[in-house]
Design a protein around this motif. Structure first.
Motif, short mmCIF file in Angstrom:
data_model
loop_
_atom_site.label_atom_id
_atom_site.label_comp_id
_atom_site.label_asym_id
_atom_site.label_seq_id
_atom_site.Cartn_x
_atom_site.Cartn_y
_atom_site.Cartn_z
N VAL A 20 32.56 -4.97 -24.65
CA VAL A 20 33.47 -5.68 -25.56
C VAL A 20 34.60 -6.32 -24.76
N ASN A 23 38.11 -8.30 -28.29
CA ASN A 23 37.69 -7.91 -29.63
C ASN A 23 36.39 -8.60 -30.07
N THR A 24 35.54 -8.92 -29.10
CA THR A 24 34.24 -9.52 -29.37
C THR A 24 33.16 -8.75 -28.62
N ASP A 50 25.91 -9.98 -33.42
CA ASP A 50 26.88 -11.05 -33.63
C ASP A 50 27.20 -11.30 -35.09
N SER A 53 30.95 -10.80 -35.98
CA SER A 53 31.97 -11.83 -35.77
C SER A 53 31.61 -13.15 -36.45
N ILE A 471 34.77 -3.01 -32.33
CA ILE A 471 35.81 -4.03 -32.49
C ILE A 471 36.68 -3.66 -33.68
#
Length: 686
Positions: A20, A23-24, A50, A53, A471
């Motif tokens: 990470v 925060n991704t 993914d 996000s 996250i």
């Protein structure tokens, strides 16, 4: 730096390690020493992160303006004034604060309660959330709403497994850890396309075969595991119970059963033997009369002999449970294990393969109309999901809470469900993305995903993993939404964290979780612990006794009855196709998460019908086909001619709501649990 957590997809429950940055999530892998993953992940686990996000994620809360307009004359002035200040967006929603949404819901609950009583409320949960949220959800329904009507997505998957297994051995869960696949000498996989539905378990099966284990398959079509199988038994539709009874018939008639084990550990053998030996449909010779399936007579006998003689496992999926006799078939599988002593030992036992990541845990937490936490009987038994839908349609249930279960897509008889949902006075939904169910909802809460929160998930082998956030975001967890509504109703549930909830679960469900503290699970973050956990975990169940009142297994016989494809084959009649449904490896149920992952969506962007090359004349000149049943029809679908299905049979996945696959199914279901008969429906090609 890697952060350890648990995969947010299927019931295999793989340990994952995520990279990470800012925060991704950049990458997800598995540690080589992972107890479940053994260092490997399927495409969903590896590439399907993914969605977390995605720009399409739901925000905190949205309320339909039309819902407010309908109640404008009755809303308290305080609530009306608060909500009137919000602008209506292009889709017809306002976006107030969480607390304001809680107050509105609480007001409506009180109005419905005064007019219709407590039983006008119902709750249906999914199994994507953690155990803590499932526990709070059922407690909220029973103790705050004071309604017994609580159910979860096991109603469309493994409720028959729970019912069937408990009737024979007293426990409705896997008997052994997945690692025992490597220790088995022989395996039977029935009603599970394991490579697509539970890929990491399939890896273990293939590895065991390469080391010398035998593998037998029972399915209505050829699946990828057939490349590794010694026996590939393609059976007619709706004959699982008959085939399993035939195995038991062979084992008894050839005296292959473990008489010492049966005498010591079971009851009811004499009556069971008498019934099965007098049932003409239990004799494998019956298949000599069934055109195209005569080879099964000898193959079933051979599989039975190997199963009885060796240290053997049976694995199954929804191809067993989603039938008229799913519960009885699950019980028949247990009968085989008891007859041969293939239970209560390493490398021999029973492995139902759960669909979603927390189906086991959601049931353990009591999100069932007939069980409280720890499978204790409630004071009042509630309605199962199909009965809830009927009650909504009849005006008996007025308010539905839906937590992560897209009943407007995944459940059967969608025509009836859609009509029922339109009759509700209020529908509240917790979700990650807009989907079919949110379109009907009056209030929608966007909530944290599995990669953004702390909580316990229990996989198909009873293994608990404590997840941790990969996250962060400011969305609530499911349990926080439920607690917020309760507080607005004047009921303070008092939880400050998920740990508080789990501490209560350990007291409320001590027979499985009394020793499974957060601290202990934190120490076992990668490996997890298998319940029941007291001082230590319990990898293998039923070693000394079964989990029944007297400790004995109860052998029970249920005969198969002549119907469907077999009856037609006996009379050489064919006027339609038989359709079965299932998953593909790239997607996960309603594809809510996986369609938000471009790498996964491009692998399977629409549902495709598999049609036998022998039936090519039915689709000649057509680019797409429409499937029609007595209940409804699909949208035009792509098709593929293949050798994987037999003449007269079809297969299609159900991941994309636009296909309308579940409009083809009606109310036929397992007679004990009302789990829908998704694995067999008669259709024609329009």
């Amino acid at each position: 730096m890697l952060t350890d957590s648990v995969c947010a997809y299927c019931g295999v429950g793989c340990d994952i390690a995520a990279e990470v940055e800012n925060n991704t999530i950049l990458k997800v892998s598995a540690r080589p020493d992972g107890e479940v993953s053994e260092g490997k992940l399927c495409v969903k686990g590896k590439y399907g992160f993914d969605f977390a996000s995605s720009a399409n994620r739901l925000g905190k809360v949205k309320i339909k303006k039309s819902f407010l307009d309908k109640h404008s004359l009755f809303l308290p002035s305080k609530i009306r004034t608060m909500l009137a200040s919000y602008r209506v967006d292009n889709q017809g929603y306002i976006h107030p604060s969480l607390e304001e949404a809680y107050l509105l819901i609480a007001w409506k609950i009180q109005q419905v309660r005064m007019q219709y009583g407590n039983f006008a409320f119902a709750s249906i949960g999914g199994a994507r959330g953690n155990c803590e949220s499932s526990y709070v959800f059922q407690k909220f329904t029973r103790e705050v709403l004071r309604s017994p009507h609580i159910d979860n997505c096991a109603r469309v998957c493994h409720a028959p497994t729970l019912k069937g297994m408990r009737s024979i051995i007293g426990e409705g869960a896997a008997t052994n850890p997945f690692r025992d696949i490597h220790k088995a000498e022989f395996m039977i996989v029935i009603g599970s396309n394991t490579t697509e539905g539970h890929p990491i378990v399939a890896n273990k099966i293939i590895s065991a075969v390469k080391k010398g284990a035998g593998l037998a398959l029972f399915d209505v079509r050829t699946i990828p595991l057939a490349k590794s199988a010694k026996y590939n038994a393609i059976i007619p539709f709706e004959t699982n119970l008959m085939v399993l009874n035939m195995m038991a018939h062979t084992i008894i008639s050839e005296e292959l059963y473990d008489s010492t084990f049966v005498q010591k550990r079971a009851r009811g053998f004499d009556a069971y033997k008498r019934e099965i030996m007098n049932d003409p449909y239990a004799d494998p010779e019956f298949f000599q009369k069934v055109k195209g399936y005569t080879y099964l007579t000898e193959m079933i006998k051979q599989i039975s002999r190997e199963y009885a003689a060796k240290r053997s496992l049976i694995l199954w999926g929804l191809g067993i449970t989603e039938h008229l006799d799913g519960s009885y078939a699950a019980a028949a599988i247990c009968n085989l294990a008891v007859l041969t002593g293939n239970i209560g030992k390493e490398g021999a036992g029973l492995m139902p393969l759960r669909g979603q990541n927390n189906v086991q845990g959601t049931c353990d937490m009591g999100c069932l109309p007939y069980y409280n936490p720890d499978y204790e009987k409630p004071l009042v038994e509630g309605k199962k999901t199909p009965d809830i839908i009927n009650a909504i349609g009849e005006g008996e249930i007025k308010v539905l809470f839906n937590m992560g279960e897209d009943i407007a897509h995944i459940h059967p008889n969608q025509t009836k469900i859609h009509r029922a949902l339109e009759k509700l006075e209020m529908l509240v939904v917790n979700e990650l993305f807009d989907n079919e169910i949110t379109g009907f909802a009056d209030v929608v809460f966007g909530v944290k995903s599995g990669y953004e929160k702390t909580g316990i998930y229990i996989n198909a082998e009873r293994r608990m993993h404590l997840s941790q956030p990969l996250i962060e975001n400011d969305l609530p967890d499911d349990w926080e939404v439920i607690q917020g509504i309760a507080k607005a109703l004047g009921e303070d549930m008092g939880y400050r964290s998920s740990r508080d909830i789990w501490d209560e679960v350990q007291v409320a469900a001590p027979k499985r979780f009394s020793g499974a503290s957060y601290d202990k699970l934190t120490q076992k973050r990668v490996s997890g612990l298998q319940w029941p956990v007291f001082e230590e975990e319990t990898p293998i169940l039923h070693i000394d006794s079964f989990r029944t009142k007297d400790g004995l297994a109860a052998l029970r016989y249920k005969p198969w009855f002549l119907r469907g494809m077999v009856r037609e084959l006996l009379h050489e009649k064919r006027k339609h196709f038989y359709l079965t449904t299932g998953r593909v490896i790239a997607h996960y149920n309603n594809a809510a998460q996986t369609k938000e992952s471009p790498k996964l969506l491009k692998r399977h962007s629409e549902d495709v019908v598999l049609i036998s090359k022998e039936d090519a004349s039915y689709v000649e000149g057509k680019e797409r086909v429409v499937l029609k049943s007595r209940y409804g029809k699909s949208e035009p679908l792509k098709y593929k001619l293949t050798d994987q299905v037999r003449q007269g049979t079809l297969f299609v996945s159900f991941h994309h709501a636009k296909s309308k696959i579940n409009f083809l199914f009606g109310d036929e279901a397992d007679e004990l649990t009302k789990t829908a008969r998704f694995k067999s429906v008669k259709v024609c090609i329009e």
